[in-house]
Design a protein around this motif. Structure first.
Motif, PDB file in Angstrom:
ATOM      1  N   GLU A 199       0.358   2.701  -1.859  1.00 48.34           N
ATOM      2  CA  GLU A 199      -0.771   2.840  -2.762  1.00 48.34           C
ATOM      3  C   GLU A 199      -2.098   2.498  -2.104  1.00 48.34           C
ATOM      4  O   GLU A 199      -3.034   2.102  -2.765  1.00 48.34           O
ATOM      5  N   THR A 200      -2.172   2.673  -0.826  1.00 49.22           N
ATOM      6  CA  THR A 200      -3.432   2.349  -0.165  1.00 49.22           C
ATOM      7  C   THR A 200      -4.114   3.618   0.309  1.00 49.22           C
ATOM      8  O   THR A 200      -3.537   4.687   0.376  1.00 49.22           O
ATOM      9  N   SER A 201      -5.344   3.463   0.631  1.00 53.92           N
ATOM     10  CA  SER A 201      -6.134   4.600   1.086  1.00 53.92           C
ATOM     11  C   SER A 201      -6.049   4.791   2.577  1.00 53.92           C
ATOM     12  O   SER A 201      -6.635   5.712   3.108  1.00 53.92           O
ATOM     13  N   GLY A 202      -5.314   3.969   3.295  1.00 52.74           N
ATOM     14  CA  GLY A 202      -5.305   4.107   4.735  1.00 52.74           C
ATOM     15  C   GLY A 202      -6.450   3.339   5.335  1.00 52.74           C
ATOM     16  O   GLY A 202      -7.299   2.778   4.661  1.00 52.74           O
ATOM     17  N   SER A 203      -6.458   3.300   6.629  1.00 56.75           N
ATOM     18  CA  SER A 203      -7.462   2.488   7.309  1.00 56.75           C
ATOM     19  C   SER A 203      -8.442   3.389   8.062  1.00 56.75           C
ATOM     20  O   SER A 203      -9.103   4.219   7.470  1.00 56.75           O
ATOM     21  N   ARG A 204      -8.499   3.216   9.369  1.00 53.87           N
ATOM     22  CA  ARG A 204      -9.514   3.928  10.117  1.00 53.87           C
ATOM     23  C   ARG A 204      -9.281   5.439  10.117  1.00 53.87           C
ATOM     24  O   ARG A 204      -8.153   5.902  10.069  1.00 53.87           O
ATOM     25  N   LEU A 205     -10.389   6.171  10.188  1.00 58.77           N
ATOM     26  CA  LEU A 205     -10.334   7.624  10.274  1.00 58.77           C
ATOM     27  C   LEU A 205     -10.361   8.046  11.738  1.00 58.77           C
ATOM     28  O   LEU A 205     -11.129   7.508  12.533  1.00 58.77           O
ATOM     29  N   PHE A 208     -11.285  11.330  13.750  1.00 56.91           N
ATOM     30  CA  PHE A 208     -11.992  12.586  13.536  1.00 56.91           C
ATOM     31  C   PHE A 208     -11.695  13.592  14.637  1.00 56.91           C
ATOM     32  O   PHE A 208     -11.441  13.227  15.790  1.00 56.91           O
ATOM     33  N   TYR A 265      -3.281  10.642   5.209  1.00 57.71           N
ATOM     34  CA  TYR A 265      -4.301  11.330   4.422  1.00 57.71           C
ATOM     35  C   TYR A 265      -5.142  12.203   5.354  1.00 57.71           C
ATOM     36  O   TYR A 265      -5.411  11.831   6.494  1.00 57.71           O
ATOM     37  N   ARG A 318     -10.068  15.124   0.085  1.00 54.37           N
ATOM     38  CA  ARG A 318      -8.996  14.269   0.598  1.00 54.37           C
ATOM     39  C   ARG A 318      -7.667  14.851   0.141  1.00 54.37           C
ATOM     40  O   ARG A 318      -7.546  15.345  -0.979  1.00 54.37           O
ATOM     41  N   PHE A 321      -8.785  14.590   5.549  1.00 54.38           N
ATOM     42  CA  PHE A 321     -10.111  14.670   4.952  1.00 54.38           C
ATOM     43  C   PHE A 321     -10.921  15.771   5.634  1.00 54.38           C
ATOM     44  O   PHE A 321     -10.689  16.102   6.797  1.00 54.38           O
ATOM     45  N   TYR A 351     -15.159  16.363   6.113  1.00 52.44           N
ATOM     46  CA  TYR A 351     -16.514  15.875   5.905  1.00 52.44           C
ATOM     47  C   TYR A 351     -17.489  16.918   6.431  1.00 52.44           C
ATOM     48  O   TYR A 351     -17.200  17.637   7.388  1.00 52.44           O
ATOM     49  N   PHE A 388     -18.581  13.494   2.181  1.00 51.89           N
ATOM     50  CA  PHE A 388     -17.170  13.705   1.884  1.00 51.89           C
ATOM     51  C   PHE A 388     -16.985  14.996   1.094  1.00 51.89           C
ATOM     52  O   PHE A 388     -17.716  15.272   0.138  1.00 51.89           O
ATOM     53  N   GLU A 402      -1.224   2.643   4.921  1.00 53.96           N
ATOM     54  CA  GLU A 402      -0.626   1.335   5.196  1.00 53.96           C
ATOM     55  C   GLU A 402       0.454   1.003   4.195  1.00 53.96           C
ATOM     56  O   GLU A 402       1.152   0.043   4.320  1.00 53.96           O
TER      57      GLU A 402
END
Lengths: 115, 119
Positions: B101-107, B109, B33, B50, B35, B37, B47, B98
């Protein structure tokens, strides 16, 4: 709910002292993240929780740093024996895991100054 | 390892000019993903958008538009008819998923682009 909140907003401490920061995420969010941002840089990941379980810690997180989320709601980040290099903005974010593509919402941060 | 590069450290424009902020990313994952910001002078990260790696459609939201190109690993952000209130630091970020259907973990930047819009 007005979003992610962090306390205190500012903290000035002397080298060698311990400090603790608190983060209250958006109430229905089950994931909580901590990041650190120094001047002129992007935020760097420190650690994150899913509910009360700490799932990942960055190598940036030395053994002087500890984070908890005891009941899966608010979280605390403690820094022991602070050093001048710990001076930074500490950011907390939360998200809803399981919802495809959900974004992280950030709090206003706690600015730490170590003298 | 994942990496995000924002080569433009600072950009200064005059109000009503269009401005494009560049973002190039590196990842070994096929599912990820992206993003954007915004961090205004008040400091709180806001935000903006995405994008997942399977959706290369460009997106427009008011004066904002985003161009995602997997072939060049870029996710650029354009502000049309810039305004003084657009002055802020803009961050591009990447998260590896991950699962389906997950949003992922750490960003992860980038270092940010300081945009100054002058009246």
């Amino acid at each position: 709910d007005t979003g992610v909140s962090q306390n205190p907003r500012h903290k000035i401490t002397k080298r060698g002292q311990n400090v603790t920061f608190r983060c209250d995420p958006i109430s229905e969010h089950n994931r909580l993240y901590w990041y650190r941002q120094t001047l002129g840089q992007g935020p760097e990941f420190l650690t994150y929780f899913q509910n009360e379980a700490q799932l990942e810690k960055s190598r940036l997180l030395s053994d002087r740093f500890s984070a908890e989320r005891p009941k899966g709601s608010f979280s605390t980040l403690e820094i022991q024996r602070t050093e001048q290099g710990d001076s930074a903005m500490y950011l907390c974010a939360s998200s809803l895991y399981g919802l495809a593509g959900s974004e992280q919402f950030f709090g206003p941060g706690t600015r730490l100054t170590v003298l | 390892a994942q990496k995000v590069t924002q080569a433009q450290t600072e950009i200064s424009v005059v109000e009503k000019e269009d401005v494009t902020l560049d973002c190039v990313y590196e990842t070994r994952d096929t599912t990820y993903y992206l993003f954007w910001y915004k961090q205004p002078p008040s400091g709180e990260l806001v935000f903006l958008i995405r994008r997942n790696s399977f959706d290369e459609q460009n997106e427009i939201s008011g004066r904002y538009s985003w161009n995602f190109q997997k072939s060049t690993s870029s996710f650029n952000f354009t502000i049309t008819a810039s305004q003084v209130v657009d002055s802020a630091v803009y961050f591009c970020a990447l998260s590896e998923a991950e699962g389906l259907e997950t949003s992922g973990s750490r960003l992860t930047f980038g270092e940010g682009t300081q945009l100054t819009v002058n009246p």
